[in-house]
Each structure stands twice: as structure tokens, then as C-alpha cells.
Design an enzyme around this catalytic site. Sequence first.
Site, PDB file in Angstrom:
ATOM      1  N   SER A 119       0.828  -1.208   0.000  1.00 34.01           N
ATOM      2  CA  SER A 119       0.000   0.000   0.000  1.00 34.01           C
ATOM      3  C   SER A 119       0.855   1.248   0.000  1.00 34.01           C
ATOM      4  CB  SER A 119      -0.853   0.039   1.263  1.00 34.01           C
ATOM      5  OG  SER A 119      -1.632  -1.112   1.367  1.00 34.01           O
ATOM      6  N   GLU A 152      -4.470  -0.176  -8.704  1.00 32.91           N
ATOM      7  CA  GLU A 152      -3.412   0.776  -9.044  1.00 32.91           C
ATOM      8  C   GLU A 152      -2.222  -0.039  -9.556  1.00 32.91           C
ATOM      9  OE1 GLU A 152      -3.878   4.562  -6.030  1.00 32.91           O
ATOM     10  OE2 GLU A 152      -3.174   2.705  -5.175  1.00 32.91           O
ATOM     11  N   ASN A 190      -4.157   5.747  -1.154  1.00 27.12           N
ATOM     12  CA  ASN A 190      -3.760   5.795   0.260  1.00 27.12           C
ATOM     13  C   ASN A 190      -3.121   7.121   0.630  1.00 27.12           C
ATOM     14  OD1 ASN A 190      -4.743   3.390   1.240  1.00 27.12           O
ATOM     15  ND2 ASN A 190      -3.062   2.243   0.351  1.00 27.12           N
TER      16      ASN A 190
END
Length: 482
Positions: A119, A152, A190
Site C-alpha cells: 500500500s 493501481e 492511500n
Amino acid sequence: MAFEMVGVVGLGTMGAGIAEVFARGGLRVIGVEADADALARGRGHLERSTQRAVDRGKLAAGDRDEVLGRITLTTSREDLREADLVVEAIPEVLGYKTALMNDLDGICKPETVLATNTSSLSVTAIAAATGRPGRVVGLHFFNPAPVMRLAEVVRTVVTDDDVVPAMRELAVRLGKTAVVVGDRAGFVVNRLLLPYLNHAAVLMEQGVAGRDDIDAAMRDGAGLPMGPFQLLDLIGLDTAYEIMGVLFDETRDRRHAPAPVLRELVSARLLGRKSGRGFYGDEPRPHEPAKSSVITFDVAGQGGDELAERLGTAGFKRSAEPDVLLRMADRPVIEHAVQLSDPSRLVGVHVVGGRVAEVVSTVLTSPEAAFAAADLMKVIGLAPVACKDRAGFVVDALLYPYLNDAVRMYESGYAPIDEIDSAMRLGCGYPAGPFETLESVGLDVVRDGLRALYAEYREPAFAPAPLLDQLVTAGVRTFPRP
Ligand SMILES: NC(=O)c1ccc[n+]([C@@H]2O[C@H](COP(=O)([O-])OP(=O)(O)OC[C@H]3O[C@@H](n4cnc5c(N)ncnc54)[C@H](O)[C@@H]3O)[C@@H](O)[C@H]2O)c1
């Protein structure tokens, strides 16, 4: 590049979902876990999740067996020898990931693409741990992976030219939309989401509002699918803590320093849903408080007459000498309170999204008046959110910095406006992307709200992004899109 057999390493919150996504997309999957117990937990995740999909009509009962039949579970990495692609979803710790990738590099075919679901960690650093950095890429799914439609794809400066389009095509085959971005901590989603979640924890720690009030404000007022504490519990507090740490290390922005309460909960192994307790747990539901005995009220400020009418229809009496004086406000309420002979009866009210009323207590407000005001809001069908008299109260204080961060991200050249919007819609299930929200709230309203936040907290990141400021100055109401 044909991907027919894929490996998934780590079958926790994310890995199990990713394995399911591949299997539902018709690929053969080898799921690898650290040991037999973890493998059994991974199998449990897969069985429950596919059963849920059947129950919700998203997957035919007959297809479920086929999907599960495409997944082979093992504790041996060696079984990944024939995989065309391996996605790792082990914990967010750089040392774990580099060690694993180095190992996979020795096991897999030279052309195999190694993807990380990290992430926030540097994909470049993970790639550099292998002898094939050109075939290492970020492939970042969202939680729950079978439901959220975004992936992503993170390209590093050394990623081979054929890998990124192949990943994009794969994402489409899996029913996802791919957003291709460069290697910066947090990528798009994020980088914008986690600081907002962290800020919610900070506001709670500062006592601006409580957990349930903040969640209600963002869910029912701002229209998000869930409140920040519910989402933190879903993500996993350890994961959130690690991501915040990585963001902070890259940005040195103090807003990215993990809120102390996160560290405390993680130390106590209260990690959210995956451990059964986090911000929420199995605590008893608070009792509905008894109704207050307020009889008379008055309302001042813009929009007050409409509120008064609704309260009148509900049987309450407007009076010049009221039990409680409601002040419609989106700025500090204390400035109005100090002009009164009895400021203890004054409570600020800020209606958000037509469903929530932020009920604002100043340092001079009596607890009885705050309680009565909350009660009045309930009577007219607004969910009261009790909060302190701080700039932005709850919703604007959480929403506007997030919108500002999105403008700064675009200004920095990291991603185009439409991609940022679609990433937040598809990755978080938000009803609108940040630029769409900015345009519907009003660029000038957000700019002015940010100025107020900046003036109060002196937080550099709350200062309106130059582009936002300039568009407002120029009288422009929408962002320039190609
Ligand atoms: N939780 C989220 O919402 C979310 C969303 C997107 C991406 N991610 C990322 O996905 C990754 C995994 O996060 P998670 O929330 O699924 O964590 P998790 O703790 O739920 O799962 C990690 C799994 O990896 C297993 N594991 C650990 N070491 C292993 C090894 N050496 N070999 C095989 N398995 C191993 C563990 O047993 C566990 O089942 C992290 O990089 C995280 O940042 C998480």
C-alpha cells in the site's frame, strides 16, 4: 504476455480476496501461506467470501465450486515455479517483502512478473531486491478485493515497457479499472485516504468529537460509505499504522505521523475486524439517553427560520427567553456566545448533507443545553453529532484537507484529475471523486474553509493549494480538464 497461472503469497485480508479475483477471472491460482494454520485460515477466508458472493447473487452456486477448484493451496513457495505472475500480499514490512521477492526471483521463470500489493512501500526498493527489477511492478488492490473495482498499477523507473500494458489488460480481464501511477508512498488512494483517517483519530484524541459521532458525521453527513473508524477497522490497524509510518518517512508531514491511539491499539493487538476488536469491538451498545425536558428554543443565523419551522411543527415553542438558543454556524460559535448575557444556553448547529446536524458546544455551553439541542435535532430527523467549537467542526475539518491534498497531488503532476477522481470512487467506493466534490461544494467554500482551518491550527498543509486559490480568485468554478 499471457497470464494463465498466477501465484498469490499471503492469504490474509487481501491475499485471499486477490486469489478469489483471479480464480473468478478464470485463471489458475496457487495460494501460498506461511504455515498450515495460516493456510487453514486462508481457506476459510476463501470459502466464506465465495459463499457471501453466492448469497448476494454475485456468483452462481455451481460456479463457486469451479472457482474454488481453480485454487491450489500450499505452504511451499517452490510450487510457484510455473507461475506467469506472482502477487505478494504479506504484511507491510519492507524487510519481509524484499526477502520474499529475492526468494521468488530464484524460484520463478525468468519472464515471470513479480507484483507487490504493497500500500505504501517503495516498489523500486522491492524491485531492487531481485535480479529482475524490470519485471517487478506494484499491483495494488482494494479491500475487499472481489468487490472494489480499482487496481493501481505502480510503475517504477526501471519497469520494462511491456509489463505495464500487460498489467492494465489483466486488470480489465478481472473486471477492474487500472490507474497507472509512479512510485510514490501511498500512490493515489492511500496518499489521500490515510491522512484523512489519521486526522479522524487525531480529532478524537483531541476530544473534538467521539468515535461514533465522527463516523456518523462522515457516513451520514458527508455521504461516505462508512465512517473513518469503521474503515480503519476494516483495513486493519496494523496495516494503517505501517502505511502512516511510511508516508511520514517520505513526507515528514506531521499530519502523516500515526495518531498515538493507533500505536496503542496495535500494541494491544486490537487490530480491527481481523482480530475481532479495534476501534469497535464487542462493547455493549450505549443506552439511548432519556429525552431532555427542553420546552422553548430560539434560532439565529442563516437557515435558522427553516429549522425553527420544523421544530415548531414538531411541537416546540420559539421564545425570546429560550431554554436553548441554537446558532446556525459554520465558523466559531464562541464569537456569538460572548455577545450574550447568558452564553451557557447557546449551542452551534451546522447541518451537513441534510441528514446530520453538528451540535457544537463552546467552552461556555452548559451540558444541559448541548444535550437539549441534540434532542431537538433528533426530533426533526437529523442525526446529532456532538462536537467542540473547532474550525471546520468535524466534517469540514476532515473533508477539506483531503480535497486540498488532491489538488496538490494534481498540481505536482503525479496524476491527472480524472484518474484521481476515478481512483477515489472505485478504490474507496466514494460517491464522487475529490474534484467532483470540490466542484459541487464550491471551490470558494472549500478555499475559505481551508483558510479558517489554517488560521486556527497553523498547519501548513491546511493552507489552500495555490491552484485552488487562483481558480477562486479568477472566478472559475470548475477544474481545467483536457
Ligand atoms: N488491509 C487492507 O485494506 C489492504 C488494502 C490494500 C493493500 N494492502 C496490503 O496488502 C498486504 C497484506 O495486507 P493484509 O491486510 O492482507 O495483511 P494480513 O495481516 O491480513 O495478511 C497477511 C498474510 O500474510 C501471511 N504471511 C506472512 N508472512 C508470509 C510469508 N513469508 N509467506 C506466506 N505468507 C505469509 C500471514 O500469515 C497473513 O495471512 C500489505 O502489503 C498491505 O499493505 C492491504
